[in-house]
Design an enzyme around this catalytic site. Structure first.
Site, PDB file in Angstrom:
ATOM      1  N   HIS A  12       8.497   7.048   6.434  1.00  0.00           N
ATOM      2  CA  HIS A  12       7.974   6.694   5.112  1.00  0.00           C
ATOM      3  C   HIS A  12       7.359   5.303   5.223  1.00  0.00           C
ATOM      4  O   HIS A  12       8.018   4.289   5.006  1.00  0.00           O
ATOM      5  CB  HIS A  12       9.083   6.729   4.056  1.00  0.00           C
ATOM      6  CG  HIS A  12       8.566   6.648   2.649  1.00  0.00           C
ATOM      7  ND1 HIS A  12       8.738   7.655   1.726  1.00  0.00           N
ATOM      8  CD2 HIS A  12       7.862   5.680   2.006  1.00  0.00           C
ATOM      9  CE1 HIS A  12       8.177   7.304   0.578  1.00  0.00           C
ATOM     10  NE2 HIS A  12       7.637   6.102   0.725  1.00  0.00           N
ATOM     11  N   HIS A  14       3.646   3.371   4.398  1.00  0.00           N
ATOM     12  CA  HIS A  14       2.314   3.418   3.800  1.00  0.00           C
ATOM     13  C   HIS A  14       1.335   2.580   4.613  1.00  0.00           C
ATOM     14  O   HIS A  14       1.505   1.366   4.740  1.00  0.00           O
ATOM     15  CB  HIS A  14       2.356   2.898   2.366  1.00  0.00           C
ATOM     16  CG  HIS A  14       3.087   3.791   1.410  1.00  0.00           C
ATOM     17  ND1 HIS A  14       2.435   4.657   0.557  1.00  0.00           N
ATOM     18  CD2 HIS A  14       4.418   3.957   1.169  1.00  0.00           C
ATOM     19  CE1 HIS A  14       3.334   5.317  -0.171  1.00  0.00           C
ATOM     20  NE2 HIS A  14       4.546   4.907   0.187  1.00  0.00           N
ATOM     21  N   ASP A  16      -1.671   1.860   3.726  1.00  0.00           N
ATOM     22  CA  ASP A  16      -2.340   0.944   2.804  1.00  0.00           C
ATOM     23  C   ASP A  16      -1.378  -0.092   2.222  1.00  0.00           C
ATOM     24  O   ASP A  16      -1.784  -0.949   1.437  1.00  0.00           O
ATOM     25  CB  ASP A  16      -3.067   1.704   1.683  1.00  0.00           C
ATOM     26  CG  ASP A  16      -2.358   2.974   1.241  1.00  0.00           C
ATOM     27  OD1 ASP A  16      -1.187   3.172   1.620  1.00  0.00           O
ATOM     28  OD2 ASP A  16      -2.964   3.777   0.506  1.00  0.00           O
ATOM     29  N   GLY A 170       3.198   7.363  -6.906  1.00  0.00           N
ATOM     30  CA  GLY A 170       2.703   6.705  -8.114  1.00  0.00           C
ATOM     31  C   GLY A 170       3.678   6.808  -9.274  1.00  0.00           C
ATOM     32  O   GLY A 170       4.889   6.897  -9.086  1.00  0.00           O
ATOM     33  N   HIS A 197       7.401  11.518  -3.499  1.00  0.00           N
ATOM     34  CA  HIS A 197       8.167  10.435  -4.107  1.00  0.00           C
ATOM     35  C   HIS A 197       8.813  11.014  -5.366  1.00  0.00           C
ATOM     36  O   HIS A 197       8.111  11.470  -6.269  1.00  0.00           O
ATOM     37  CB  HIS A 197       7.248   9.280  -4.520  1.00  0.00           C
ATOM     38  CG  HIS A 197       6.721   8.460  -3.383  1.00  0.00           C
ATOM     39  ND1 HIS A 197       5.863   8.963  -2.431  1.00  0.00           N
ATOM     40  CD2 HIS A 197       6.917   7.144  -3.078  1.00  0.00           C
ATOM     41  CE1 HIS A 197       5.554   7.990  -1.570  1.00  0.00           C
ATOM     42  NE2 HIS A 197       6.176   6.884  -1.940  1.00  0.00           N
ATOM     43  N   GLU A 200      13.030   8.295  -8.026  1.00  0.00           N
ATOM     44  CA  GLU A 200      12.959   6.836  -7.844  1.00  0.00           C
ATOM     45  C   GLU A 200      12.962   6.172  -9.220  1.00  0.00           C
ATOM     46  O   GLU A 200      13.896   5.478  -9.587  1.00  0.00           O
ATOM     47  CB  GLU A 200      11.693   6.491  -7.051  1.00  0.00           C
ATOM     48  CG  GLU A 200      11.546   5.026  -6.709  1.00  0.00           C
ATOM     49  CD  GLU A 200      10.255   4.729  -5.954  1.00  0.00           C
ATOM     50  OE1 GLU A 200      10.152   3.603  -5.442  1.00  0.00           O
ATOM     51  OE2 GLU A 200       9.351   5.594  -5.886  1.00  0.00           O
ATOM     52  N   ASP A 278       8.621   1.728   4.192  1.00  0.00           N
ATOM     53  CA  ASP A 278       7.818   1.895   2.983  1.00  0.00           C
ATOM     54  C   ASP A 278       6.499   1.126   3.070  1.00  0.00           C
ATOM     55  O   ASP A 278       5.503   1.655   3.528  1.00  0.00           O
ATOM     56  CB  ASP A 278       8.617   1.516   1.736  1.00  0.00           C
ATOM     57  CG  ASP A 278       8.063   2.146   0.468  1.00  0.00           C
ATOM     58  OD1 ASP A 278       7.195   3.034   0.575  1.00  0.00           O
ATOM     59  OD2 ASP A 278       8.500   1.775  -0.633  1.00  0.00           O
ATOM     60  N   ASP A 279       6.484  -0.121   2.601  1.00  0.00           N
ATOM     61  CA  ASP A 279       5.285  -0.967   2.655  1.00  0.00           C
ATOM     62  C   ASP A 279       5.618  -2.212   3.470  1.00  0.00           C
ATOM     63  O   ASP A 279       5.846  -3.294   2.904  1.00  0.00           O
ATOM     64  CB  ASP A 279       4.843  -1.363   1.243  1.00  0.00           C
ATOM     65  CG  ASP A 279       4.446  -0.161   0.404  1.00  0.00           C
ATOM     66  OD1 ASP A 279       3.390   0.429   0.686  1.00  0.00           O
ATOM     67  OD2 ASP A 279       5.192   0.192  -0.533  1.00  0.00           O
TER      68      ASP A 279
END
Length: 331
Positions: A12, A14, A16, A170, A197, A200, A278-279
């Site tokens: 998981h 991202h 971006d 999102g 997702h 959450e 994640d990010d």
């Protein structure tokens, strides 16, 4: 802590949400984009979490800077290439990089299909230079609505041979999964795996919907499953994987502290769960950080961490032969 005999994976992650600070700086200046700081050193606090900062709004503002500098397709290709490099340099054997072409395209009105092509090209270039296995997951960003997700889906499906799965990300509360049932029928018809997702921001019903209607075999985050014993039992029985991202959950205020994170609850219930970043660009972390946190804050033993590591390989969108090859490379 990390077992070197087991492949290290990040499922998981991202693409971006992982743009280097110096890349934001360089692309901003290259394309005449006004940045929130006048030096590389002072830019970091605007694009990366600092210290114990925990706010969803602050997190999303930082995330937006990651795509604000994607002014052309060469910039997209560069970021994709650097994501491969970062995965390899952080010690990963395998990573699934997920990306939302609509989100990446929107600031500078880039062609969605062109963004997908640029990501694929950047990853291919990275794989020539770095020894790591990478697969791509397309994202539909639900926050932009059904029509935007249709555009996004069509751009992604035009290159479905380069994808292993599709994701829904999102605003889970404002745009529930039911709105995207038709989109995911097309995903299933295309033969792609599905993760979503869910659980959450919304409750366990969002996870049930993702599994039963969208066809998800993995769930991103899923922290609210712990309030639904039937769901926990179902997850364990059917080996539905939970892609857990503890530090990101803290940074977005999904949990108030590491001590409150439900990772241990999933483990004790026999649910298949993995550690992920994640990010990583926004959170300023790598996968090894998550394993350190799992040991020091989530109180997992080395044996439990090894189990989590193996879970990641089991959960990966890979064939059995690809899984065996990952293990064989560790001998």
């Amino acid at each position: 802590m990390i077992d070197t005999s087991i492949p290290l994976v990040d499922l998981h992650r991202h693409l971006d949400g992982n743009v280097r600070v110096n890349t934001i700086w360089e692309l901003g200046h290259q394309h005449g984009i006004a940045l929130p700081a006048d030096s590389l050193e002072t830019l970091a606090p605007f694009v990366q979490i600092q210290g114990k900062e925990t706010s969803l709004v602050a997190f999303l503002k930082k995330l937006d800077w990651m795509v604000a500098v994607l002014a052309d397709l060469d910039a997209v290709k560069r970021v994709a290439y650097e994501n491969v490099a970062d995965a390899a340099l952080s010690g990963l054997d395998y990573a699934e990089l997920r990306f939302s072409p609509y989100y990446m395209a929107m600031n500078h009105k880039l062609p969605i299909e062109g963004v997908v092509e640029a990501v694929v090209d950047g990853v291919k270039a990275g794989l020539k230079d770095y020894n790591v296995k990478i697969n791509l997951i397309g994202i539909m960003s639900r926050s932009f609505g059904q029509a935007a997700c249709t555009q996004e889906l069509e751009g992604l499906l035009a290159h479905k041979q380069h994808l292993v799965a599709m994701d829904l990300a999102g605003d889970e509360l404002g745009f529930p999964g039911e709105l995207f049932n038709d989109h995911f029928k097309r995903v299933r018809d295309a033969g792609l795996a599905i993760t979503a997702h869910a659980g959450e921001a919304a409750g366990s019903q969002s996870m049930w919907q993702a599994i039963q209607e969208l066809g998800a075999t993995r769930i991103g985050h899923g922290v609210n499953a712990i309030h639904d014993p039937k769901l926990m039992e179902y997850l364990a029985k059917h080996r539905i994987g939970i892609e857990s991202c503890p530090t990101s959950n803290l940074h977005t205020s999904t949990v108030v502290s590491y001590a409150e994170h439900p990772f241990r609850t999933f483990m004790d219930a026999g649910v298949l769960i993995s550690l992920n970043t994640d990010d990583p660009g926004v959170s300023a972390i790598d996968i090894k950080h998550e394993y350190r946190i799992a040991k020091s804050e989530l109180k997992l033993t080395d044996a439990e961490l090894a189990r989590v590591q193996r879970n990641g390989v089991e959960m990966a969108f890979l064939s059995d032969s690809e899984r065996k090859a990952l293990y064989a490379a560790k001998i």
